[in-house]
Design a protein around this motif. Structure first.
Motif, PDB file in Angstrom:
ATOM      1  N   GLY A 319       0.813  -1.208   0.000  1.00  0.00           N
ATOM      2  CA  GLY A 319       0.000   0.000   0.000  1.00  0.00           C
ATOM      3  C   GLY A 319       0.846   1.258   0.000  1.00  0.00           C
ATOM      4  O   GLY A 319       0.553   2.224  -0.724  1.00  0.00           O
ATOM      5  N   ARG A 320       1.917   1.264   0.801  1.00  0.00           N
ATOM      6  CA  ARG A 320       2.794   2.449   0.857  1.00  0.00           C
ATOM      7  C   ARG A 320       3.545   2.642  -0.451  1.00  0.00           C
ATOM      8  O   ARG A 320       3.878   3.771  -0.824  1.00  0.00           O
ATOM      9  N   MET A 321       3.848   1.570  -1.170  1.00  0.00           N
ATOM     10  CA  MET A 321       4.517   1.713  -2.458  1.00  0.00           C
ATOM     11  C   MET A 321       3.606   2.427  -3.466  1.00  0.00           C
ATOM     12  O   MET A 321       4.047   3.311  -4.200  1.00  0.00           O
ATOM     13  N   LEU A 322       2.326   2.039  -3.516  1.00  0.00           N
ATOM     14  CA  LEU A 322       1.394   2.710  -4.426  1.00  0.00           C
ATOM     15  C   LEU A 322       1.211   4.169  -4.023  1.00  0.00           C
ATOM     16  O   LEU A 322       1.136   5.064  -4.883  1.00  0.00           O
ATOM     17  N   TRP A 323       1.115   4.427  -2.702  1.00  0.00           N
ATOM     18  CA  TRP A 323       1.003   5.800  -2.210  1.00  0.00           C
ATOM     19  C   TRP A 323       2.202   6.624  -2.663  1.00  0.00           C
ATOM     20  O   TRP A 323       2.065   7.755  -3.142  1.00  0.00           O
ATOM     21  N   SER A 324       3.389   6.043  -2.527  1.00  0.00           N
ATOM     22  CA  SER A 324       4.609   6.762  -2.875  1.00  0.00           C
ATOM     23  C   SER A 324       4.712   6.994  -4.383  1.00  0.00           C
ATOM     24  O   SER A 324       5.143   8.060  -4.833  1.00  0.00           O
ATOM     25  N   LEU A 325       4.303   6.012  -5.193  1.00  0.00           N
ATOM     26  CA  LEU A 325       4.304   6.185  -6.646  1.00  0.00           C
ATOM     27  C   LEU A 325       3.364   7.327  -7.053  1.00  0.00           C
ATOM     28  O   LEU A 325       3.668   8.108  -7.959  1.00  0.00           O
ATOM     29  N   SER A 326       2.233   7.417  -6.371  1.00  0.00           N
ATOM     30  CA  SER A 326       1.296   8.498  -6.654  1.00  0.00           C
ATOM     31  C   SER A 326       1.893   9.852  -6.287  1.00  0.00           C
ATOM     32  O   SER A 326       1.722  10.842  -7.002  1.00  0.00           O
TER      33      SER A 326
END
Length: 477
Positions: A319-326
């Motif tokens: 979840g944090r990876m997708l948040w960071s990519l965004s």
């Protein structure tokens, strides 16, 4: 004054800043929880049967060295730049945005695939006690449980992971103590046979299958150690990261070496190498040999908590990876929106959906989709570690070239440049070792094209964005 404070908090929320609510004990147990899981509980028997007892001990010692090198590099980066998403941000900054994008997707896929397999394995654990209940029912229950722990708040997630990990740590310590007692005769064997001492380790010779199997199994060993890098992922949500992260790194590595090397020593001493590959879990066989009453139930519970703990850490990380990519503007803005409790709900929901799809693929297409995804996950962890070492090397070189003093770095990896270079070389050798093992070679066949696909998608999206940019500006004007 209150209105000002409220508006400031609202502005922070609007900007999508995650809250720094994790303490030292949370960070340490998050890392331990991600590591002590299926890799240690299930892969060790395969490694013993492939490399022999002494070969396994040597492989895990090399794996511990690799972890130490990688974590020293990550420690310096995380303390200097504590950001959620950590290593993909560092890769983008020091190795190029396309590499950062690829690293993020590799790591997201690693944990998302692990979610599906973890829920399935947890369902099988529950069937041990409730054989009449279908596995999918338990999968659904655990999906809701893990999603709930992550959605309520980061602090609530961290508390859940803390107690999950405590159970595993206590059990590992008990296993090492009881196993050592059985090895040296303080605890009698169930069948009345004499204490094995070190015969199982020495009888088959130093390396019964030669030295090549050690190289072949390095990815499996590194995968067993994977999860330590979660310290870097959580850096952006940690209170006082300059103080907390170095403590977490030192204590985590020390405990991992004790737990892993101690556990492998007990397993290798109590299980003959020719039996290790036959049993599903070598831990169960050890408890059967020692004959502790109720051991099967106890260990089934421990495996269940280990699986749920790994799933808990996995959903957090993905979840944090997708948040960071965004946040890096390579995914839509909706992925970086936070709830009032500072939780990236959309990113977590999509990651959970990926885990559920991986779960279904294991039923619908076990020989195609699921096998391919699982192969990528082992390869992906080592690829991420490669990027951490490379990013640290470039970071330190740029720091020195800019004329800045090393004393400005609150945490420094020792023996630069040996530390990042040696870590990079050992990770690269682990990837090369995959080519020599027919059972693991699929990781290269799937992993390398996936890396190429990520690079291709990144450059394509950037090209399309630039192509559409004049039209957007014209409309805005």
């Amino acid at each position: 004054m209150q209105d000002s404070t409220t508006s400031h908090a609202a502005r922070q929320q609007e900007e999508g800043q995650l809250k720094r609510t994790m303490k030292t004990r949370h960070l340490i147990m998050l890392s331990l929880g991600g590591v002590i899981g299926t890799g240690l509980f299930f892969n060790t028997g395969y490694i013993i049967s492939t490399t022999g007892a002494l070969g396994t001990l040597l492989a895990y010692l090399i794996g511990a060295l690799v972890v130490w090198l990688v974590m020293q590099c990550l420690g310096e980066l995380s303390v200097a730049m504590p950001e959620t998403g950590a290593f993909h941000v560092y890769s983008a900054r020091y190795l190029g945005p396309a590499t950062g994008y690829t690293v993020a997707w590799l790591y997201w896929l690693t944990w998302t695939v692990a979610l599906g397999s973890s829920f399935t394995a947890a369902g099988f654990c529950m069937q041990y006690w409730f054989p009449q209940v279908p596995v999918w029912v338990w999968c659904l229950v655990f999906c809701v449980l893990i999603f709930g722990l992550n959605v309520v708040s980061t602090r609530f997630f961290a508390e859940g992971e803390f107690w999950f990990s405590i159970i595993k740590v206590i059990t590992i310590v008990a296993f090492i103590v009881l196993g050592a007692a059985a090895i040296f005769g303080f605890l009698p064997m169930k069948d009345g046979s004499p204490a094995p001492l070190l015969h199982n380790i020495t009888d088959s010779g130093w390396f019964p299958h030669g030295g090549l199997p050690i190289l072949m199994t390095m990815v499996a060993v590194n995968f067993a150690f994977s999860g330590t890098e979660l310290i870097g992922i959580a850096a952006g949500e940690t209170e006082n990261p300059q103080k907390v992260i170095p403590v977490a790194i030192r204590t985590t590595i020390a405990r991992l070496i004790i737990f892993f090397i101690g556990t492998v020593f007990v397993l290798a001493a109590l299980i003959p190498a020719d039996q290790a590959g036959v049993v599903k879990s070598p831990f169960v066989l050890v408890f059967e040999k020692v004959g502790i009453p109720g051991a099967a139930d106890i260990f089934n519970f421990v495996i269940l908590t280990a699986i749920l703990s790994a799933a808990n850490s996995g959903l957090y990380a993905s979840g944090r990876m997708l948040w960071s990519l965004s946040r890096e503007r390579t995914l839509p803005a909706c992925f970086s929106r936070l709830t009032r409790r500072g939780v990236p709900l959309t990113a977590l929901s999509v990651s959970m959906l990926g885990g559920v799809l991986a779960l279904f693929s294991s039923v619908v297409a076990p020989d195609t989709v699921y096998v391919a995804l699982s192969a990528i996950s082992g390869f992906a962890v080592v690829a991420v570690w490669l990027s951490i070492c490379a990013a640290h090397y470039v970071f330190r070189r740029q720091h020195i070239a800019a004329g800045r003093a090393l004393s400005e770095l609150h945490y420094r990896a020792p023996w630069f440049p040996v530390t990042p270079v040696l870590g990079f070389v050992l990770c690269l050798l682990a990837c090369v070792g995959l080519a020599f093992d027919p059972e693991q070679r699929i990781a290269l066949w799937c992993g390398l094209p996936f890396v190429a696909l990520c690079y291709g998608v990144y450059y394509l999206t950037q090209y399309l964005a630039k192509r559409n940019q004049p039209e957007v500006e014209h409309v805005t004007d």
